[in-house]
Scaffold this motif. Sequence first.
Motif, PDB file in Angstrom:
ATOM      1  N   TYR A  32     -48.137  11.034  14.960  1.00 41.56           N
ATOM      2  CA  TYR A  32     -47.604   9.597  16.166  1.00 41.56           C
ATOM      3  C   TYR A  32     -47.719   8.320  15.658  1.00 41.56           C
ATOM      4  CZ  TYR A  32     -50.060   6.477  19.767  1.00 41.56           C
ATOM      5  OH  TYR A  32     -51.043   5.848  20.659  1.00 41.56           O
ATOM      6  N   LEU A  33     -47.184   7.648  15.839  1.00 37.92           N
ATOM      7  CA  LEU A  33     -47.265   6.152  15.648  1.00 37.92           C
ATOM      8  C   LEU A  33     -47.020   5.051  16.149  1.00 37.92           C
ATOM      9  CD1 LEU A  33     -44.852   7.719  13.703  1.00 37.92           C
ATOM     10  CD2 LEU A  33     -44.851   6.235  12.371  1.00 37.92           C
ATOM     11  N   SER A  34     -47.904   3.913  16.698  1.00 35.38           N
ATOM     12  CA  SER A  34     -48.307   3.379  17.928  1.00 35.38           C
ATOM     13  C   SER A  34     -48.049   2.219  17.266  1.00 35.38           C
ATOM     14  CB  SER A  34     -49.744   3.298  18.202  1.00 35.38           C
ATOM     15  OG  SER A  34     -50.124   2.125  18.982  1.00 35.38           O
ATOM     16  N   THR A  69     -39.490  -4.636  12.559  1.00 34.89           N
ATOM     17  CA  THR A  69     -38.781  -3.668  11.254  1.00 34.89           C
ATOM     18  C   THR A  69     -39.558  -3.292  10.833  1.00 34.89           C
ATOM     19  OG1 THR A  69     -37.070  -4.858  11.384  1.00 34.89           O
ATOM     20  CG2 THR A  69     -36.817  -3.827  12.930  1.00 34.89           C
ATOM     21  N   ARG A  70     -39.635  -3.839   9.391  1.00 33.54           N
ATOM     22  CA  ARG A  70     -40.070  -4.382   8.504  1.00 33.54           C
ATOM     23  C   ARG A  70     -41.787  -3.509   7.901  1.00 33.54           C
ATOM     24  NH1 ARG A  70     -41.897  -9.368   5.940  1.00 33.54           N
ATOM     25  NH2 ARG A  70     -40.064 -10.407   6.728  1.00 33.54           N
ATOM     26  N   LEU A  71     -42.029  -3.667   9.604  1.00 32.74           N
ATOM     27  CA  LEU A  71     -43.914  -2.607   9.596  1.00 32.74           C
ATOM     28  C   LEU A  71     -43.363  -1.556   9.410  1.00 32.74           C
ATOM     29  CD1 LEU A  71     -46.842  -3.288   9.715  1.00 32.74           C
ATOM     30  CD2 LEU A  71     -46.188  -3.441  12.128  1.00 32.74           C
ATOM     31  N   MET A  72     -42.682  -1.259  11.156  1.00 37.53           N
ATOM     32  CA  MET A  72     -42.866   0.405  11.327  1.00 37.53           C
ATOM     33  C   MET A  72     -40.842   1.419  10.723  1.00 37.53           C
ATOM     34  SD  MET A  72     -44.351   0.539  13.985  1.00 37.53           S
ATOM     35  CE  MET A  72     -43.972   2.226  14.416  1.00 37.53           C
ATOM     36  N   LEU A  73     -40.240   0.426  10.038  1.00 40.80           N
ATOM     37  CA  LEU A  73     -39.070   1.757   9.574  1.00 40.80           C
ATOM     38  C   LEU A  73     -40.130   2.531   8.122  1.00 40.80           C
ATOM     39  CD1 LEU A  73     -36.066  -0.407  10.369  1.00 40.80           C
ATOM     40  CD2 LEU A  73     -37.052   1.576  11.558  1.00 40.80           C
ATOM     41  N   PRO A  74     -40.570   2.034   7.015  1.00 36.10           N
ATOM     42  CA  PRO A  74     -40.678   2.461   5.717  1.00 36.10           C
ATOM     43  C   PRO A  74     -42.143   3.691   6.493  1.00 36.10           C
ATOM     44  CG  PRO A  74     -41.356  -0.411   5.283  1.00 36.10           C
ATOM     45  CD  PRO A  74     -40.634   0.144   6.734  1.00 36.10           C
ATOM     46  N   ARG A  75     -42.682   3.338   7.245  1.00 35.44           N
ATOM     47  CA  ARG A  75     -43.786   4.349   7.708  1.00 35.44           C
ATOM     48  C   ARG A  75     -42.642   5.660   8.155  1.00 35.44           C
ATOM     49  NH1 ARG A  75     -46.994   0.041   8.792  1.00 35.44           N
ATOM     50  NH2 ARG A  75     -48.910  -0.058   7.747  1.00 35.44           N
ATOM     51  N   LEU A  76     -41.585   5.649   8.485  1.00 33.09           N
ATOM     52  CA  LEU A  76     -40.971   6.339   9.351  1.00 33.09           C
ATOM     53  C   LEU A  76     -40.339   6.967   7.942  1.00 33.09           C
ATOM     54  CD1 LEU A  76     -39.317   5.428  12.738  1.00 33.09           C
ATOM     55  CD2 LEU A  76     -41.030   6.879  12.248  1.00 33.09           C
ATOM     56  N   GLU A  77     -40.218   6.478   7.348  1.00 25.00           N
ATOM     57  CA  GLU A  77     -38.792   7.049   5.967  1.00 25.00           C
ATOM     58  C   GLU A  77     -40.000   8.230   5.139  1.00 25.00           C
ATOM     59  OE1 GLU A  77     -35.800   3.394   4.381  1.00 25.00           O
ATOM     60  OE2 GLU A  77     -37.509   3.924   3.746  1.00 25.00           O
ATOM     61  N   GLN A  78     -41.364   7.443   5.269  1.00 23.04           N
ATOM     62  CA  GLN A  78     -42.685   8.733   4.789  1.00 23.04           C
ATOM     63  C   GLN A  78     -42.652   9.735   5.475  1.00 23.04           C
ATOM     64  OE1 GLN A  78     -45.380   6.659   4.312  1.00 23.04           O
ATOM     65  NE2 GLN A  78     -44.900   4.682   2.558  1.00 23.04           N
ATOM     66  N   LEU A  79     -42.360   9.488   6.714  1.00 23.64           N
ATOM     67  CA  LEU A  79     -41.725  11.003   7.813  1.00 23.64           C
ATOM     68  C   LEU A  79     -40.390  11.740   7.797  1.00 23.64           C
ATOM     69  CD1 LEU A  79     -44.085   9.270  10.047  1.00 23.64           C
ATOM     70  CD2 LEU A  79     -45.725  10.854   8.473  1.00 23.64           C
ATOM     71  N   ASN A  80     -39.901  11.713   6.092  1.00 20.80           N
ATOM     72  CA  ASN A  80     -38.942  12.307   6.746  1.00 20.80           C
ATOM     73  C   ASN A  80     -38.808  13.751   6.867  1.00 20.80           C
ATOM     74  OD1 ASN A  80     -35.274  11.738   7.004  1.00 20.80           O
ATOM     75  ND2 ASN A  80     -35.665  12.130   4.940  1.00 20.80           N
ATOM     76  N   ARG A  91     -39.163  -1.635  20.816  1.00 22.57           N
ATOM     77  CA  ARG A  91     -39.512  -2.345  22.365  1.00 22.57           C
ATOM     78  C   ARG A  91     -37.623  -2.789  22.722  1.00 22.57           C
ATOM     79  NH1 ARG A  91     -45.050  -3.632  24.036  1.00 22.57           N
ATOM     80  NH2 ARG A  91     -45.585  -2.350  21.945  1.00 22.57           N
ATOM     81  N   THR A  92     -37.072  -3.751  21.604  1.00 24.30           N
ATOM     82  CA  THR A  92     -35.834  -3.843  21.534  1.00 24.30           C
ATOM     83  C   THR A  92     -34.509  -4.245  21.788  1.00 24.30           C
ATOM     84  OG1 THR A  92     -35.705  -5.612  20.366  1.00 24.30           O
ATOM     85  CG2 THR A  92     -37.134  -7.044  21.621  1.00 24.30           C
ATOM     86  N   LEU A  93     -33.393  -4.141  21.575  1.00 25.30           N
ATOM     87  CA  LEU A  93     -32.472  -4.148  21.058  1.00 25.30           C
ATOM     88  C   LEU A  93     -31.705  -3.492  19.929  1.00 25.30           C
ATOM     89  CD1 LEU A  93     -29.490  -2.683  22.728  1.00 25.30           C
ATOM     90  CD2 LEU A  93     -28.406  -4.611  22.350  1.00 25.30           C
ATOM     91  N   ALA A  94     -32.484  -4.902  19.510  1.00 26.91           N
ATOM     92  CA  ALA A  94     -32.280  -5.302  17.971  1.00 26.91           C
ATOM     93  C   ALA A  94     -33.346  -3.840  17.067  1.00 26.91           C
ATOM     94  CB  ALA A  94     -32.366  -6.486  17.465  1.00 26.91           C
ATOM     95  N   GLN A  95     -34.315  -4.090  17.675  1.00 28.35           N
ATOM     96  CA  GLN A  95     -35.430  -2.738  17.460  1.00 28.35           C
ATOM     97  C   GLN A  95     -34.345  -1.261  17.321  1.00 28.35           C
ATOM     98  OE1 GLN A  95     -39.242  -3.280  18.978  1.00 28.35           O
ATOM     99  NE2 GLN A  95     -39.259  -5.192  17.885  1.00 28.35           N
ATOM    100  N   ALA A  96     -33.946  -1.270  18.646  1.00 31.21           N
ATOM    101  CA  ALA A  96     -33.502  -0.002  18.137  1.00 31.21           C
ATOM    102  C   ALA A  96     -32.248   0.383  17.546  1.00 31.21           C
ATOM    103  CB  ALA A  96     -32.467  -0.046  19.589  1.00 31.21           C
ATOM    104  N   GLN A  97     -31.263  -0.687  17.709  1.00 30.21           N
ATOM    105  CA  GLN A  97     -30.275  -0.911  16.726  1.00 30.21           C
ATOM    106  C   GLN A  97     -31.226  -0.301  15.034  1.00 30.21           C
ATOM    107  OE1 GLN A  97     -28.765  -4.507  17.946  1.00 30.21           O
ATOM    108  NE2 GLN A  97     -27.154  -3.222  19.169  1.00 30.21           N
ATOM    109  N   ALA A  98     -31.720  -0.904  14.247  1.00 25.69           N
ATOM    110  CA  ALA A  98     -32.067  -0.834  13.616  1.00 25.69           C
ATOM    111  C   ALA A  98     -32.893   0.686  12.704  1.00 25.69           C
ATOM    112  CB  ALA A  98     -33.554  -1.504  13.122  1.00 25.69           C
ATOM    113  N   LEU A  99     -33.541   0.792  14.323  1.00 27.27           N
ATOM    114  CA  LEU A  99     -34.001   2.456  14.110  1.00 27.27           C
ATOM    115  C   LEU A  99     -32.579   3.593  14.172  1.00 27.27           C
ATOM    116  CD1 LEU A  99     -36.463   5.026  14.374  1.00 27.27           C
ATOM    117  CD2 LEU A  99     -36.043   4.319  16.698  1.00 27.27           C
ATOM    118  N   ASN A 100     -31.726   2.710  15.116  1.00 29.25           N
ATOM    119  CA  ASN A 100     -30.876   3.801  14.584  1.00 29.25           C
ATOM    120  C   ASN A 100     -29.988   3.777  13.312  1.00 29.25           C
ATOM    121  OD1 ASN A 100     -30.539   5.088  17.758  1.00 29.25           O
ATOM    122  ND2 ASN A 100     -28.864   4.346  18.063  1.00 29.25           N
TER     123      ASN A 100
END
Length: 226
Positions: A32-34, A69-80, A91-100
């Motif tokens: 769980y990542l908040s 995105t700089r805060l969240m994406l590296p954490r997700l990378e570690q959870l590959n 929470r925004t379209l730009a964030q959704a695109q970065a996640l995608n």
Amino acid sequence: MAKLFRAAIMGPPGSGKGTISERIAQSFGLQYLSSGHYLRESIAANTEAGVLVKNYVERGLLVPDHVMTRLMLPRLEQLNSHSWLLDGFPRTLAQAQALNSMCQPDLVISLNIPYETLKDRLSDRWVHPASGRVYNMGFNPPRVQGRDDISGEPLVQHDDDKPEALVARLRHYKDVAKPVIDLYKSKGILHTFSGTETDRIWPYISSLLSAKIDTPPSDTCQTQTP
Ligand code: G5P
Ligand code: MG
């Protein structure tokens, strides 16, 4: 090898994202990542990012996309190689695109809770600033009034949970969330739950996840076009 499953939960402030995420993490074993938790952690640790975001978070304003995105994406990378659940990001379209561009979620939960309910919940909400633990005087009160259950330290009420600030926060949420909701709807992965009580919504979310997690769509994180 167990199949991986990745999900995100969206909803306005006070909609129950954190409460439901904790239940999902506990019942289905997802990491769980908040986003709110990481922001508050950075602020408490006084990191460079923490100093940058403090003003936004304290006023209930959205932190700029590039910082998020700089805060969240590296954490997700570690959870590959893990299944995960994101609370409050994207929470925004730009964030959704970065996640995608890194990994598209398999499923997105959107909580649709009436304004009056949100207002009542948030005006009854007390938090423990150091840990981010959240209480509600009716729904999950602390064991000792005004005190955190674990540390015994005093609880506080956020200024941005007051009714005048809330109206603006909720309107802003709607505006920025709409394109994100439309994006996930167009991909066929959005599931919306409406209601006034978390305990009534939860069984529906739980049965959806039971069905989906039995037959998850992928076991590696694929980059998708936004
Ligand atoms: P957060 O931390 O993500 P918010 O404002 O989006 O904060 P919040 O406040 O954490 O959302 P929630 O998680 O949706 O709300 O809801 P919750 O905490 O589970 O429940 C709210 C209250 O209602 C609690 O007291 C709970 O006990 C109670 N409750 C739950 N269910 C029920 C029920 O059925 N009945 C009753 N009576 N009570 C119930 O983000 C914080 C800040 O960080 C920044 C922003 O500044 C944001 O304001 N931020 C971002 N900025 C940009 N992009 C991002 N992706 C960002 N993520 C965070
Ligand atoms: Mg929350």
